[in-house]
Enzyme design. Sequence first.
Site: not given
Ligand code: NAP
Length: 452
Positions: A67, A236
Amino acid sequence: RTKPVIVTNRPIREGGRFNGSEEERIALLKLAIRLQADYVDVEHDSIQHLCRDTELRVPTKIIVSYHNFRETPDDLTDIYKRLSQSGADIVKIVTHANNITDNVRIYQLLQQSQMPVISFCMGELGIISRILYKRFGSYLTFASLQAGKESAPGQINIHELLNTYQAKKQDKHSAIYGLIGNPVSHSISPIIHNTLFREMNFNGIYVPFKVDTIGDFMREFRKLDIKGYSVTIPHKESVINHLDAIDSMAKKIGAVNTIVNTGGQLVGFNTDCEAAVKVLEDVSRGERPFARTKDAYLKGKKVTLVGAGGVARAIAFGLKERQAQITIINRNYERAQSLARDVGCFSRKFDDPQALDTDILINATPVGMYPKINETPINKDKLKSSMIVFDTIYNPIETKLLKEAKAQGCKTINGLSMFVHQAAAQFKLWTGQMPSVEMIEKIARDKLNGET
Ligand code: NAP
């Protein structure tokens, strides 16, 4: 007893709790052999005490164990050679994973070994070697009887091993798939894909890969011939540099959520995009039932997209192909402008009164996601009954935004429907078989509601 038993009596120096003398400890192990325990596990520096007594050794099998609670050392092969010559029946080498790539070294050790070997990594980063034990060629693995009763770091419980990971069906030929992300421990993808593999009679196993450094991971895990990956936050975009080819839509979006291994070539796709478009088309079809092609369901529709991150990018490019009129609003306005330029659509400031003059409103931010379920990205007095409101969040399934939109009389779409379609598209890319989206939705709902 009705099952084989392994007897150990671990000293404190090897991570155990026995604090008597070494003579007492060895005497107890010898007693276990006299009582015909199926296996006795003895430390590599005590094996000589048991092996000298060769007449004791029938029918008990001796496991000689090493271990290392700090690391996965460089000299694994030397340790194996030493242990394999000790006279034991089975060699056990258990190390700590400080990097997910340590699992690959354990896999290579198992592949090269000439005698039965139990080997895996401890710690959170070693969980995959515990789950993939048969595929890796380990003689056995360890699991706790229930969560909270682990006897070593990183041990998963037997319920998860048998139900989520279908351990009894695994063999040396099982095709490995998995989720690359960080964090990954709460993902519902393992239960979905492993259940689909079982239901569709496909010899596959899907595991979570918690990845810090994407380049190292992609290089080292090519040695394991992983057949496909899902990719989530934060990899991603960065994963693209480590692929051999990329589908044209994923290239436009600049993000990959699915990787397919075709004959050793890793090819990237984006199934978020087609999934989001599909759920919007399904709802919009009701409004334009006589449209001649499905492209026409969304053509000319005004869409306001909240967010400019990875998911917003995927949705924006998908809707652009369907000729929707897209407006992007985002907390960071420059990011909204930049995405709008890439896609060829409009951007507006959050407080611009025209920003919500729209047919379809989409939330692609985490605002409203568990645990902050009382937040909403858009105030309820801005919602109109004529709108379709789509929230990409799937935990909770019905967000505050969706509850308020329903109360206003809007049509609503939850993030689970998008999630289900992207998972189905992923499964089809990997296996060539289209799974039932209803089945995926049921597995996901049960898991999110805590029933499995
Ligand atoms: P991301 O690349 O980190 O982008 C997040 C976005 O949300 C940015 O535009 C950010 O704005 C904005 N944001 C974050 N916190 C905020 C707040 N407190 N107030 C206002 N705007 C805010 O994330 P992502 O990969 O696009 O994912 C976004 C969401 O999509 C996830 O949280 C998840 O719930 C959802 N999602 C769903 C699926 C599905 O299959 N249904 C798959 C993946 C993700 P800024 O540019 O100003 O930072």
